[in-house]
Write a protein that holds these residues in place. Structure first.
Motif, PDB file in Angstrom:
ATOM      1  N   ASP A   1     109.314 -38.498  33.190  1.00  0.00           N
ATOM      2  CA  ASP A   1     109.441 -39.875  32.728  1.00  0.00           C
ATOM      3  C   ASP A   1     109.649 -40.803  33.921  1.00  0.00           C
ATOM      4  OD1 ASP A   1     109.738 -41.907  30.941  1.00  0.00           O
ATOM      5  OD2 ASP A   1     111.383 -40.994  29.816  1.00  0.00           O
ATOM      6  N   ILE A   2     108.661 -41.627  34.218  1.00  0.00           N
ATOM      7  CA  ILE A   2     108.706 -42.510  35.395  1.00  0.00           C
ATOM      8  C   ILE A   2     108.654 -43.964  34.928  1.00  0.00           C
ATOM      9  CG2 ILE A   2     107.597 -43.125  37.581  1.00  0.00           C
ATOM     10  CD1 ILE A   2     108.289 -40.202  37.679  1.00  0.00           C
ATOM     11  N   VAL A   3     109.682 -44.740  35.280  1.00  0.00           N
ATOM     12  CA  VAL A   3     109.701 -46.166  34.941  1.00  0.00           C
ATOM     13  C   VAL A   3     109.938 -46.948  36.231  1.00  0.00           C
ATOM     14  CG1 VAL A   3     110.687 -47.953  33.460  1.00  0.00           C
ATOM     15  CG2 VAL A   3     110.726 -45.574  32.702  1.00  0.00           C
TER      16      VAL A   3
ATOM     17  N   HIS B   1     105.602 -47.954  32.840  1.00  0.00           N
ATOM     18  CA  HIS B   1     106.159 -46.689  32.338  1.00  0.00           C
ATOM     19  C   HIS B   1     105.028 -45.668  32.199  1.00  0.00           C
ATOM     20  CE1 HIS B   1     108.710 -44.665  28.878  1.00  0.00           C
ATOM     21  NE2 HIS B   1     108.629 -43.916  29.960  1.00  0.00           N
ATOM     22  N   ILE B   2     105.213 -44.527  32.833  1.00  0.00           N
ATOM     23  CA  ILE B   2     104.280 -43.408  32.632  1.00  0.00           C
ATOM     24  C   ILE B   2     105.106 -42.160  32.380  1.00  0.00           C
ATOM     25  CG2 ILE B   2     102.585 -41.878  33.741  1.00  0.00           C
ATOM     26  CD1 ILE B   2     101.356 -44.324  35.022  1.00  0.00           C
ATOM     27  N   LYS B   3     104.785 -41.477  31.286  1.00  0.00           N
ATOM     28  CA  LYS B   3     105.485 -40.229  30.955  1.00  0.00           C
ATOM     29  C   LYS B   3     104.436 -39.210  30.550  1.00  0.00           C
ATOM     30  CE  LYS B   3     108.199 -40.447  27.303  1.00  0.00           C
ATOM     31  NZ  LYS B   3     109.433 -40.723  26.550  1.00  0.00           N
ATOM     32  N   PHE B   4     104.610 -37.973  31.005  1.00  0.00           N
ATOM     33  CA  PHE B   4     103.670 -36.926  30.605  1.00  0.00           C
ATOM     34  C   PHE B   4     104.436 -35.643  30.332  1.00  0.00           C
ATOM     35  CE2 PHE B   4     103.864 -36.821  35.249  1.00  0.00           C
ATOM     36  CZ  PHE B   4     104.083 -35.476  35.524  1.00  0.00           C
ATOM     37  N   THR B   5     103.789 -34.772  29.560  1.00  0.00           N
ATOM     38  CA  THR B   5     104.354 -33.458  29.257  1.00  0.00           C
ATOM     39  C   THR B   5     103.633 -32.441  30.120  1.00  0.00           C
ATOM     40  OG1 THR B   5     104.734 -34.189  26.993  1.00  0.00           O
ATOM     41  CG2 THR B   5     104.794 -31.801  27.382  1.00  0.00           C
ATOM     42  N   VAL B   6     104.400 -31.578  30.789  1.00  0.00           N
ATOM     43  CA  VAL B   6     103.788 -30.580  31.674  1.00  0.00           C
ATOM     44  C   VAL B   6     104.286 -29.185  31.318  1.00  0.00           C
ATOM     45  CG1 VAL B   6     105.522 -30.963  33.505  1.00  0.00           C
ATOM     46  CG2 VAL B   6     103.301 -29.961  34.096  1.00  0.00           C
ATOM     47  N   LEU B   7     103.340 -28.252  31.214  1.00  0.00           N
ATOM     48  CA  LEU B   7     103.653 -26.844  30.960  1.00  0.00           C
ATOM     49  C   LEU B   7     103.610 -26.116  32.301  1.00  0.00           C
ATOM     50  CD1 LEU B   7     101.240 -26.139  27.915  1.00  0.00           C
ATOM     51  CD2 LEU B   7     103.468 -27.259  27.875  1.00  0.00           C
ATOM     52  N   LEU B   8     104.692 -25.439  32.673  1.00  0.00           N
ATOM     53  CA  LEU B   8     104.705 -24.684  33.937  1.00  0.00           C
ATOM     54  C   LEU B   8     104.189 -23.268  33.662  1.00  0.00           C
ATOM     55  CD1 LEU B   8     108.028 -25.872  35.642  1.00  0.00           C
ATOM     56  CD2 LEU B   8     105.790 -26.949  35.566  1.00  0.00           C
ATOM     57  N   MET B   9     102.866 -23.162  33.639  1.00  0.00           N
ATOM     58  CA  MET B   9     102.194 -21.906  33.297  1.00  0.00           C
ATOM     59  C   MET B   9     102.173 -20.977  34.521  1.00  0.00           C
ATOM     60  SD  MET B   9     101.339 -22.431  30.144  1.00  0.00           S
ATOM     61  CE  MET B   9     100.093 -21.193  29.773  1.00  0.00           C
ATOM     62  N   PRO B  10     101.964 -19.676  34.294  1.00  0.00           N
ATOM     63  CA  PRO B  10     101.877 -18.741  35.421  1.00  0.00           C
ATOM     64  C   PRO B  10     100.789 -19.118  36.429  1.00  0.00           C
ATOM     65  CG  PRO B  10     102.134 -17.536  33.370  1.00  0.00           C
ATOM     66  CD  PRO B  10     101.944 -18.977  32.985  1.00  0.00           C
ATOM     67  N   ASN B  11      99.702 -19.773  35.964  1.00  0.00           N
ATOM     68  CA  ASN B  11      98.608 -20.127  36.887  1.00  0.00           C
ATOM     69  C   ASN B  11      98.732 -21.552  37.432  1.00  0.00           C
ATOM     70  OD1 ASN B  11      98.040 -21.479  34.559  1.00  0.00           O
ATOM     71  ND2 ASN B  11      95.846 -21.077  34.584  1.00  0.00           N
ATOM     72  N   GLY B  12      99.874 -22.193  37.171  1.00  0.00           N
ATOM     73  CA  GLY B  12     100.072 -23.538  37.709  1.00  0.00           C
ATOM     74  C   GLY B  12     100.532 -24.525  36.650  1.00  0.00           C
ATOM     75  N   SER B  13     100.626 -25.788  37.049  1.00  0.00           N
ATOM     76  CA  SER B  13     101.138 -26.828  36.144  1.00  0.00           C
ATOM     77  C   SER B  13     100.007 -27.391  35.305  1.00  0.00           C
ATOM     78  CB  SER B  13     101.777 -27.949  36.961  1.00  0.00           C
ATOM     79  OG  SER B  13     102.803 -27.422  37.765  1.00  0.00           O
ATOM     80  N   ASP B  14     100.252 -27.525  34.013  1.00  0.00           N
ATOM     81  CA  ASP B  14      99.241 -28.026  33.086  1.00  0.00           C
ATOM     82  C   ASP B  14      99.769 -29.308  32.446  1.00  0.00           C
ATOM     83  OD1 ASP B  14      97.127 -28.320  31.406  1.00  0.00           O
ATOM     84  OD2 ASP B  14      97.286 -26.350  30.452  1.00  0.00           O
ATOM     85  N   LYS B  15      99.249 -30.450  32.902  1.00  0.00           N
ATOM     86  CA  LYS B  15      99.648 -31.742  32.310  1.00  0.00           C
ATOM     87  C   LYS B  15      98.849 -31.929  31.030  1.00  0.00           C
ATOM     88  CE  LYS B  15      98.389 -35.934  34.099  1.00  0.00           C
ATOM     89  NZ  LYS B  15      98.472 -37.141  34.921  1.00  0.00           N
ATOM     90  N   ILE B  16      99.544 -31.980  29.890  1.00  0.00           N
ATOM     91  CA  ILE B  16      98.809 -31.952  28.612  1.00  0.00           C
ATOM     92  C   ILE B  16      98.759 -33.310  27.909  1.00  0.00           C
ATOM     93  CG2 ILE B  16      99.105 -29.471  28.190  1.00  0.00           C
ATOM     94  CD1 ILE B  16     101.425 -30.197  26.266  1.00  0.00           C
ATOM     95  N   THR B  17      99.520 -34.302  28.389  1.00  0.00           N
ATOM     96  CA  THR B  17      99.418 -35.639  27.775  1.00  0.00           C
ATOM     97  C   THR B  17      99.160 -36.692  28.851  1.00  0.00           C
ATOM     98  OG1 THR B  17     101.829 -35.981  27.897  1.00  0.00           O
ATOM     99  CG2 THR B  17     100.961 -35.118  25.830  1.00  0.00           C
ATOM    100  N   SER B  18      98.201 -37.586  28.581  1.00  0.00           N
ATOM    101  CA  SER B  18      97.910 -38.692  29.506  1.00  0.00           C
ATOM    102  C   SER B  18      96.834 -39.577  28.896  1.00  0.00           C
ATOM    103  CB  SER B  18      97.408 -38.172  30.863  1.00  0.00           C
ATOM    104  OG  SER B  18      96.147 -37.559  30.704  1.00  0.00           O
ATOM    105  N   HIS B  19      96.593 -40.706  29.540  1.00  0.00           N
ATOM    106  CA  HIS B  19      95.516 -41.623  29.150  1.00  0.00           C
ATOM    107  C   HIS B  19      95.020 -42.291  30.422  1.00  0.00           C
ATOM    108  CE1 HIS B  19      93.323 -44.155  26.296  1.00  0.00           C
ATOM    109  NE2 HIS B  19      93.564 -45.152  27.098  1.00  0.00           N
ATOM    110  N   PRO B  20      93.688 -42.481  30.568  1.00  0.00           N
ATOM    111  CA  PRO B  20      93.169 -43.094  31.812  1.00  0.00           C
ATOM    112  C   PRO B  20      93.728 -44.507  32.013  1.00  0.00           C
ATOM    113  CG  PRO B  20      91.384 -42.187  30.473  1.00  0.00           C
ATOM    114  CD  PRO B  20      92.622 -42.110  29.637  1.00  0.00           C
ATOM    115  N   LEU B  21      93.990 -44.843  33.272  1.00  0.00           N
ATOM    116  CA  LEU B  21      94.485 -46.185  33.597  1.00  0.00           C
ATOM    117  C   LEU B  21      93.331 -47.169  33.725  1.00  0.00           C
ATOM    118  CD1 LEU B  21      97.133 -45.525  36.400  1.00  0.00           C
ATOM    119  CD2 LEU B  21      97.559 -46.146  34.034  1.00  0.00           C
ATOM    120  N   GLN B  22      93.665 -48.445  33.595  1.00  0.00           N
ATOM    121  CA  GLN B  22      92.701 -49.496  33.921  1.00  0.00           C
ATOM    122  C   GLN B  22      92.489 -49.522  35.431  1.00  0.00           C
ATOM    123  OE1 GLN B  22      95.631 -51.731  31.631  1.00  0.00           O
ATOM    124  NE2 GLN B  22      93.994 -53.166  31.133  1.00  0.00           N
ATOM    125  N   GLU B  23      91.464 -50.247  35.870  1.00  0.00           N
ATOM    126  CA  GLU B  23      91.255 -50.392  37.315  1.00  0.00           C
ATOM    127  C   GLU B  23      92.397 -51.230  37.894  1.00  0.00           C
ATOM    128  OE1 GLU B  23      88.329 -52.434  40.590  1.00  0.00           O
ATOM    129  OE2 GLU B  23      87.596 -52.350  38.512  1.00  0.00           O
TER     130      GLU B  23
END
Length: 393
Positions: free
Chosen positions: A225-227, A316-338
């Motif tokens: 969670d980054i604000v 505000h940007i917040k994402f959910t990350v799974l710390l999988m055996p093969n690395g970090s998997d960011k599973i929530t996000s949305h593309p930013l505007q330019e």
């Protein structure tokens, strides 16, 4: 239950279980689509409460369509009510049905929402500016600061790293854009039915706020969670009446005196025993009265609406990350505007080195590293980066 059984029980509920991973990813897919819908509704003169309702309704409907034909009933739905906090409002603005607040051209809208399937929670926050062209000036700075900090955090939330590594790094990123990380924000570990786990990452460490040192471990899940703010980053509660989001404090008991309070608390216990909820979802007339007594006796934990000073901009940007055996998997996000920020991190070797870290774990004894592999494409301009790659396809 023997300790072996307990270990097995605990084991089945983390990412070592394919079923658990699937539920996290299903919740995330629904949430990403809900976020897409909410962003599309952010237009001048649109009423905030209507957009919040659309977000929550979408999540309820979509989660209702999954895991329908299973033997045991699976809880699913909204894990955090849709909030739209504008400009200097920091968080948790999800007004009651009677609220007439609308969005305006150039508003900086922070969207915050969550979804769960069987208690496995995906959360997301995204910042959208209501403008046709690119985002410029200080609005672009504060948003680039949040996005770059999120990209750095993604690379530092990995097994073996410590929570304080992330806290220190995100401060440096915000400072590079002449912005502040907002105090009092916590990134929590997520567990089944637990949105605010005990392992946390502090946004700003100071004398008032201390958390236990913690190391990230494989098979854990985090809501990062980054604000960021163009102001001081010390938000204030201006009006308690704006608070509409609460969570039942499961460890507290009290015999409520007022009939309205008992009615509301019984409704909360049935409908929202664990997850945060909005007072909009309760019987409106009795809610305000009953909530006060529940709050006075700490039966509910409030999520207050906080503000920076007028004129300040908050992203505000917040994402959910799974710390999988093969690395970090960011599973929530949305593309930013330019974004066209006024500041650059081009000359900041430390931040560029963090962004150059991959998010996947390298296989032992592998050959040469392939160039331009997705997920390692962090050399891209971070202000345009989504998922570690430039957003311009």
């Amino acid at each position: 239950m023997s300790s072996d059984d307990e270990v097995r029980e605990e084991k089945e509920l983390d990412l070592s279980s394919n079923d658990v991973v699937t539920k996290y990813k299903s919740a995330a897919e629904i949430l990403n689509n809900a976020l897409k819908l909410v962003v599309s509704q952010c237009k001048p003169k649109a009423k905030i409460v209507d957009i919040c309702e659309k977000g929550d309704t979408f999540i309820r409907e979509q989660t209702g369509n999954v895991y329908k034909n299973v033997k045991r009933k699976i809880e699913r739905g909204v894990a955090f009510p849709t909030c739209l906090s504008v400009n200097n409002t920091v968080c948790h603005f999800s007004p009651l049905a009677t609220d007439e607040t609308v969005l305006e051209e150039n508003d900086m809208v922070k969207i915050d929402m969550g979804c769960h399937i069987d208690g496995f929670i995906a959360v997301v926050a995204h910042t959208h500016v209501i403008t046709n062209g690119p985002v410029t000036g200080r609005a672009a700075d504060v948003l680039a600061a949040a996005n770059t900090a999120a990209e750095v955090a993604l690379r530092l939330v990995r097994p073996g790293k410590k929570n304080k590594d992330v806290t220190e790094a995100i401060q440096k990123v915000a400072a590079a854009y002449d912005c502040k990380i907002v105090e009092g924000v916590l990134s929590h570990q997520l567990k089944q039915f637990v949105i605010d786990g005990n392992k946390v990452v502090l946004s700003v460490s100071n004398a008032d706020t201390k958390v236990d040192d913690a190391e990230f471990e494989e098979n854990e899940v985090y809501a990062i969670d980054i604000v960021t703010s163009t102001g001081e980053g010390k938000p204030k509660l201006l009006d308690e009446k704006q608070t509409t989001i609460y969570k039942r404090a499961v460890d507290k008991n009290y015999h409520l005196k007022m009939k309205a309070s008992r009615f509301i608390f019984s409704e909360i216990s049935q409908k929202f025993p664990i997850m945060p909820f909005t007072a909009r979802a309760l019987e409106e007339k009795r809610a305000r009265l009953g909530l006060v007594e529940c709050m006075n006796h700490e039966l509910l934990q409030p999520y207050p609406v906080l503000h920076e000073k007028p004129g300040d901009l908050v992203a505000h940007i917040k994402f959910t990350v799974l710390l999988m055996p093969n690395g970090s998997d960011k599973i929530t996000s949305h593309p930013l505007q330019e974004l066209q920020p006024t500041k650059s991190i081009e000359d900041n070797a430390e931040i560029k080195a963090w962004l150059a870290l991959g998010t996947k774990t390298k296989k032992k004894g592998g050959g040469k590293k392939k160039k331009g592999k997705k997920g390692d494409a962090a050399e891209a301009e971070p202000m345009e980066a989504t998922n570690g790659a430039p957003s311009q396809e």
